[in-house]
Motif scaffolding. Sequence first.
Motif, PDB file in Angstrom:
ATOM      1  N   GLN A   1     -77.000 -47.364  79.324  1.00  0.00           N
ATOM      2  CA  GLN A   1     -77.843 -48.535  80.052  1.00  0.00           C
ATOM      3  C   GLN A   1     -77.659 -48.705  81.327  1.00  0.00           C
ATOM      4  N   SER A   2     -78.613 -48.863  82.295  1.00  0.00           N
ATOM      5  CA  SER A   2     -78.530 -49.451  83.490  1.00  0.00           C
ATOM      6  C   SER A   2     -77.469 -48.487  84.241  1.00  0.00           C
ATOM      7  N   MET A   3     -76.456 -49.361  84.960  1.00  0.00           N
ATOM      8  CA  MET A   3     -75.584 -48.618  85.659  1.00  0.00           C
ATOM      9  C   MET A   3     -74.652 -47.708  85.001  1.00  0.00           C
ATOM     10  N   GLY A   4     -74.589 -47.929  83.677  1.00  0.00           N
ATOM     11  CA  GLY A   4     -73.823 -47.056  82.583  1.00  0.00           C
ATOM     12  C   GLY A   4     -74.741 -45.805  82.587  1.00  0.00           C
ATOM     13  N   GLY A   5     -75.973 -45.956  82.520  1.00  0.00           N
ATOM     14  CA  GLY A   5     -76.860 -44.728  82.506  1.00  0.00           C
ATOM     15  C   GLY A   5     -76.716 -43.945  83.562  1.00  0.00           C
ATOM     16  N   HIS A   6     -76.505 -44.540  85.108  1.00  0.00           N
ATOM     17  CA  HIS A   6     -76.137 -43.847  86.020  1.00  0.00           C
ATOM     18  C   HIS A   6     -74.893 -43.077  86.020  1.00  0.00           C
ATOM     19  N   THR A   7     -73.955 -43.609  85.472  1.00  0.00           N
ATOM     20  CA  THR A   7     -72.510 -42.943  85.407  1.00  0.00           C
ATOM     21  C   THR A   7     -72.619 -41.645  84.365  1.00  0.00           C
ATOM     22  N   ALA A   8     -73.641 -41.889  83.363  1.00  0.00           N
ATOM     23  CA  ALA A   8     -73.704 -40.851  82.255  1.00  0.00           C
ATOM     24  C   ALA A   8     -74.556 -39.813  83.030  1.00  0.00           C
ATOM     25  N   MET A   9     -75.750 -40.030  83.638  1.00  0.00           N
ATOM     26  CA  MET A   9     -76.404 -39.077  84.415  1.00  0.00           C
ATOM     27  C   MET A   9     -75.513 -38.087  85.294  1.00  0.00           C
ATOM     28  N   LEU A  10     -74.722 -38.832  86.268  1.00  0.00           N
ATOM     29  CA  LEU A  10     -73.791 -38.208  87.294  1.00  0.00           C
ATOM     30  C   LEU A  10     -72.810 -37.434  86.239  1.00  0.00           C
ATOM     31  N   THR A  11     -72.394 -37.831  85.296  1.00  0.00           N
ATOM     32  CA  THR A  11     -71.359 -37.166  84.410  1.00  0.00           C
ATOM     33  C   THR A  11     -71.906 -35.733  83.895  1.00  0.00           C
ATOM     34  N   ALA A  12     -73.129 -35.872  83.358  1.00  0.00           N
ATOM     35  CA  ALA A  12     -73.782 -34.595  82.813  1.00  0.00           C
ATOM     36  C   ALA A  12     -74.257 -33.665  84.006  1.00  0.00           C
ATOM     37  N   ALA A  13     -74.546 -34.087  85.251  1.00  0.00           N
ATOM     38  CA  ALA A  13     -74.524 -33.428  86.332  1.00  0.00           C
ATOM     39  C   ALA A  13     -73.339 -32.552  86.767  1.00  0.00           C
ATOM     40  N   ALA A  14     -72.037 -33.399  86.782  1.00  0.00           N
ATOM     41  CA  ALA A  14     -70.996 -32.710  87.319  1.00  0.00           C
ATOM     42  C   ALA A  14     -70.333 -31.859  86.092  1.00  0.00           C
ATOM     43  N   HIS A  15     -70.470 -32.214  85.015  1.00  0.00           N
ATOM     44  CA  HIS A  15     -69.642 -31.502  84.051  1.00  0.00           C
ATOM     45  C   HIS A  15     -70.756 -31.057  82.953  1.00  0.00           C
ATOM     46  N   PRO A  16     -71.648 -30.135  83.229  1.00  0.00           N
ATOM     47  CA  PRO A  16     -72.728 -29.517  82.473  1.00  0.00           C
ATOM     48  C   PRO A  16     -72.342 -29.049  81.130  1.00  0.00           C
ATOM     49  N   GLY A  17     -71.400 -28.449  81.346  1.00  0.00           N
ATOM     50  CA  GLY A  17     -70.709 -27.701  79.943  1.00  0.00           C
ATOM     51  C   GLY A  17     -69.975 -28.662  78.974  1.00  0.00           C
ATOM     52  N   ARG A  18     -69.874 -29.860  79.385  1.00  0.00           N
ATOM     53  CA  ARG A  18     -69.105 -30.929  78.660  1.00  0.00           C
ATOM     54  C   ARG A  18     -70.114 -31.830  77.652  1.00  0.00           C
ATOM     55  N   ILE A  19     -71.208 -31.927  78.251  1.00  0.00           N
ATOM     56  CA  ILE A  19     -72.054 -32.837  77.606  1.00  0.00           C
ATOM     57  C   ILE A  19     -73.386 -32.103  76.951  1.00  0.00           C
ATOM     58  N   GLY A  20     -73.561 -32.629  75.695  1.00  0.00           N
ATOM     59  CA  GLY A  20     -74.794 -32.061  74.694  1.00  0.00           C
ATOM     60  C   GLY A  20     -75.895 -32.498  74.982  1.00  0.00           C
ATOM     61  N   ALA A  21     -76.265 -33.642  75.531  1.00  0.00           N
ATOM     62  CA  ALA A  21     -77.432 -34.334  75.689  1.00  0.00           C
ATOM     63  C   ALA A  21     -77.119 -35.629  76.373  1.00  0.00           C
ATOM     64  N   LEU A  22     -78.153 -36.292  77.021  1.00  0.00           N
ATOM     65  CA  LEU A  22     -78.218 -37.418  77.492  1.00  0.00           C
ATOM     66  C   LEU A  22     -79.233 -38.489  77.412  1.00  0.00           C
ATOM     67  N   ALA A  23     -79.111 -39.669  77.204  1.00  0.00           N
ATOM     68  CA  ALA A  23     -80.210 -40.765  77.055  1.00  0.00           C
ATOM     69  C   ALA A  23     -79.891 -41.733  77.911  1.00  0.00           C
ATOM     70  N   LEU A  24     -80.781 -42.175  78.825  1.00  0.00           N
ATOM     71  CA  LEU A  24     -80.568 -43.040  79.864  1.00  0.00           C
ATOM     72  C   LEU A  24     -81.597 -44.273  79.421  1.00  0.00           C
ATOM     73  N   VAL A  25     -81.211 -45.179  79.172  1.00  0.00           N
ATOM     74  CA  VAL A  25     -81.705 -46.658  78.792  1.00  0.00           C
ATOM     75  C   VAL A  25     -81.963 -47.369  80.129  1.00  0.00           C
ATOM     76  N   GLU A  26     -83.323 -47.544  80.412  1.00  0.00           N
ATOM     77  CA  GLU A  26     -83.497 -48.411  81.653  1.00  0.00           C
ATOM     78  C   GLU A  26     -82.439 -48.041  82.804  1.00  0.00           C
ATOM     79  N   ALA A  27     -82.423 -46.761  83.235  1.00  0.00           N
ATOM     80  CA  ALA A  27     -81.292 -46.055  84.101  1.00  0.00           C
ATOM     81  C   ALA A  27     -82.203 -44.959  84.872  1.00  0.00           C
ATOM     82  N   GLY A  28     -82.047 -44.911  86.193  1.00  0.00           N
ATOM     83  CA  GLY A  28     -82.506 -43.992  86.971  1.00  0.00           C
ATOM     84  C   GLY A  28     -81.876 -43.559  88.232  1.00  0.00           C
ATOM     85  N   CYS A  29     -82.391 -42.983  89.090  1.00  0.00           N
ATOM     86  CA  CYS A  29     -81.714 -42.192  90.122  1.00  0.00           C
ATOM     87  C   CYS A  29     -81.385 -43.343  91.426  1.00  0.00           C
TER      88      CYS A  29
END
Length: 267
Positions: A97-125
């Motif tokens: 959620q929010s900045m936590g979603g931003h962190t989740a997005m960056l993690t998925a981008a940096a480690h695509p093989g480690r993350i199965g799916a991503l849900a951003l709650v009120e979080a963007g670029c």
Amino acid sequence: MPWREHLLVRDDTRIACRERGGPGQPVLLLHGLAGYGGEWDALAELLAPSHRVVTVDQRGHGASERHPHDVSRAAYIADVIAVIDHFALDRPVLVGQSMGGHTAMLTAAAHPGRIGALALVEAGCGGPNPGLPAHIGNWLDSWPVPFPSPDAAATFFGGGSLGAGWAAGLEQRADGWWPRFDRDVLVRSLAENAQRSFHDAWARVTCPTLLVLARSGFLRADEVTEMLRLRPETRAVSIPGTGHDVHLEAPEALYGALSGFLAEAAR
């Protein structure tokens, strides 16, 4: 189904996290700025029967390191990977959620093989916003701390489940109830977000993604439009009658939006 408390240390920084649930698909929940892992408890209660759920007090928050020396985006990403390794999570779903979603997005981008799916709650670029650190600093300075009681804090934060969720993140001291973070640490952690957008990272995300929007949230319409243009396969849903803290205001509705997405991500 009780929580199991864990404390890991990465880069001389303590990270507090909790785990519950069964052997199902792992879900890692990341709170926003000034938050704490416990604000996901209502959602975790719904997820735990069918998912292994992990929550984290991110660095600078809650029971984790109060004054970490590094509050870069890279440090937060590395913490997420350390938690995944600590629990041996196999391609977890990151929900932030929010900045936590931003962190989740960056993690998925940096480690695509480690993350199965991503849900951003009120979080963007995000985007360049030089006034962001000062704005957040002024907001934190407006808190009338110490609060005399959790009830007083809940009223200040808006009452209802929203106010109660924020109030539950405070700690009691001799003179009242205080935040479990340092104001200057949080302001410093916003430095990179204030300088640029992260559409480049968003475009590198390859896993299935759900974008959860509040009816009266913080994300601008043009930002959502651009995110969907860059990744048109992204699923987007809006939760009626909610603000930025969707997970506190309407955990059941959020679970409803997540459950179908999680079932598809597990296939």
